[in-house]
Design a protein around this motif. Sequence first.
Motif, PDB file in Angstrom:
ATOM      1  N   THR A  10       0.844  -1.195   0.000  1.00 19.88           N
ATOM      2  CA  THR A  10       0.000   0.000   0.000  1.00 19.88           C
ATOM      3  C   THR A  10       0.879   1.245   0.000  1.00 19.88           C
ATOM      4  O   THR A  10       2.077   1.176   0.275  1.00 19.88           O
ATOM      5  N   ILE A  11       0.252   2.386  -0.311  1.00 14.96           N
ATOM      6  CA  ILE A  11       0.921   3.683  -0.252  1.00 14.96           C
ATOM      7  C   ILE A  11      -0.130   4.720   0.110  1.00 14.96           C
ATOM      8  O   ILE A  11      -1.301   4.577  -0.269  1.00 14.96           O
ATOM      9  N   ARG A  12       0.266   5.734   0.857  1.00 15.48           N
ATOM     10  CA  ARG A  12      -0.677   6.789   1.223  1.00 15.48           C
ATOM     11  C   ARG A  12      -0.920   7.710   0.032  1.00 15.48           C
ATOM     12  O   ARG A  12      -0.049   7.919  -0.804  1.00 15.48           O
ATOM     13  N   LEU A  13      -2.118   8.257  -0.008  1.00 13.25           N
ATOM     14  CA  LEU A  13      -2.525   9.117  -1.121  1.00 13.25           C
ATOM     15  C   LEU A  13      -1.549  10.276  -1.334  1.00 13.25           C
ATOM     16  O   LEU A  13      -1.134  10.538  -2.460  1.00 13.25           O
ATOM     17  N   GLY A  14      -1.182  10.979  -0.269  1.00 10.90           N
ATOM     18  CA  GLY A  14      -0.260  12.111  -0.403  1.00 10.90           C
ATOM     19  C   GLY A  14       1.077  11.692  -0.987  1.00 10.90           C
ATOM     20  O   GLY A  14       1.639  12.373  -1.848  1.00 10.90           O
ATOM     21  N   GLN A  15       1.591  10.550  -0.549  1.00 12.43           N
ATOM     22  CA  GLN A  15       2.865  10.050  -1.068  1.00 12.43           C
ATOM     23  C   GLN A  15       2.745   9.659  -2.537  1.00 12.43           C
ATOM     24  O   GLN A  15       3.651   9.905  -3.336  1.00 12.43           O
ATOM     25  N   PHE A  16       1.613   9.052  -2.888  1.00  7.42           N
ATOM     26  CA  PHE A  16       1.437   8.611  -4.273  1.00  7.42           C
ATOM     27  C   PHE A  16       1.347   9.795  -5.232  1.00  7.42           C
ATOM     28  O   PHE A  16       1.876   9.725  -6.346  1.00  7.42           O
ATOM     29  N   LEU A  17       0.707  10.865  -4.818  1.00  3.96           N
ATOM     30  CA  LEU A  17       0.629  12.050  -5.685  1.00  3.96           C
ATOM     31  C   LEU A  17       2.021  12.535  -6.057  1.00  3.96           C
ATOM     32  O   LEU A  17       2.277  12.893  -7.211  1.00  3.96           O
ATOM     33  N   LYS A  18       2.932  12.537  -5.090  1.00  3.98           N
ATOM     34  CA  LYS A  18       4.311  12.953  -5.365  1.00  3.98           C
ATOM     35  C   LYS A  18       5.023  11.931  -6.233  1.00  3.98           C
ATOM     36  O   LYS A  18       5.677  12.296  -7.207  1.00  3.98           O
ATOM     37  N   LEU A  19       4.908  10.651  -5.878  1.00  2.00           N
ATOM     38  CA  LEU A  19       5.577   9.589  -6.628  1.00  2.00           C
ATOM     39  C   LEU A  19       5.152   9.599  -8.093  1.00  2.00           C
ATOM     40  O   LEU A  19       5.976   9.419  -8.992  1.00  2.00           O
ATOM     41  N   ALA A  20       3.881   9.814  -8.339  1.00  2.00           N
ATOM     42  CA  ALA A  20       3.343   9.795  -9.702  1.00  2.00           C
ATOM     43  C   ALA A  20       3.648  11.090 -10.467  1.00  2.00           C
ATOM     44  O   ALA A  20       3.361  11.176 -11.657  1.00  2.00           O
ATOM     45  N   GLY A  21       4.188  12.092  -9.770  1.00  2.00           N
ATOM     46  CA  GLY A  21       4.502  13.358 -10.437  1.00  2.00           C
ATOM     47  C   GLY A  21       3.284  14.230 -10.681  1.00  2.00           C
ATOM     48  O   GLY A  21       3.332  15.144 -11.505  1.00  2.00           O
ATOM     49  N   ILE A  23       1.919  16.136  -8.359  1.00  2.00           N
ATOM     50  CA  ILE A  23       2.182  17.371  -7.610  1.00  2.00           C
ATOM     51  C   ILE A  23       3.678  17.400  -7.295  1.00  2.00           C
ATOM     52  O   ILE A  23       4.379  16.403  -7.491  1.00  2.00           O
ATOM     53  N   ASP A  24       4.153  18.550  -6.787  1.00  2.00           N
ATOM     54  CA  ASP A  24       5.590  18.706  -6.545  1.00  2.00           C
ATOM     55  C   ASP A  24       6.024  18.423  -5.119  1.00  2.00           C
ATOM     56  O   ASP A  24       7.097  17.872  -4.894  1.00  2.00           O
ATOM     57  N   THR A  25       5.230  18.821  -4.138  1.00  2.00           N
ATOM     58  CA  THR A  25       5.668  18.700  -2.744  1.00  2.00           C
ATOM     59  C   THR A  25       4.564  18.118  -1.866  1.00  2.00           C
ATOM     60  O   THR A  25       3.390  18.115  -2.240  1.00  2.00           O
ATOM     61  N   GLY A  26       4.963  17.698  -0.675  1.00  2.00           N
ATOM     62  CA  GLY A  26       3.998  17.175   0.289  1.00  2.00           C
ATOM     63  C   GLY A  26       3.001  18.229   0.718  1.00  2.00           C
ATOM     64  O   GLY A  26       1.825  17.932   0.928  1.00  2.00           O
ATOM     65  N   SER A  27       3.463  19.474   0.831  1.00  2.00           N
ATOM     66  CA  SER A  27       2.525  20.535   1.220  1.00  2.00           C
ATOM     67  C   SER A  27       1.509  20.790   0.105  1.00  2.00           C
ATOM     68  O   SER A  27       0.347  21.101   0.387  1.00  2.00           O
TER      69      SER A  27
END
Length: 70
Positions: A10-21, A23-27
């Motif tokens: 599994t992966i958390r949604l916020g982490q996946f957004l970054k991994l997939a490119g 979004i740019d940052t966690g914030s």
Amino acid sequence: MDDVPIRDETIRLGQFLKLAGLIDTGSDAKTVIAEGLVSVNDEVDTRRGRQLRPGDVVSFSGRAARVARP
């Protein structure tokens, strides 16, 4: 739509957004998720810690990425 492989089950949604490119940052992830701009499997989700599994599709700003096995 891009398939984005993850290391674990599994992966958390916020982490996946970054991994997939998507979004740019966690914030950035925190902001767009809280504003209801991110969909998981065609449903808006405002939980940054939502656990995603292979096969889930995340959409943001007209782009989509699917969680894939490593």
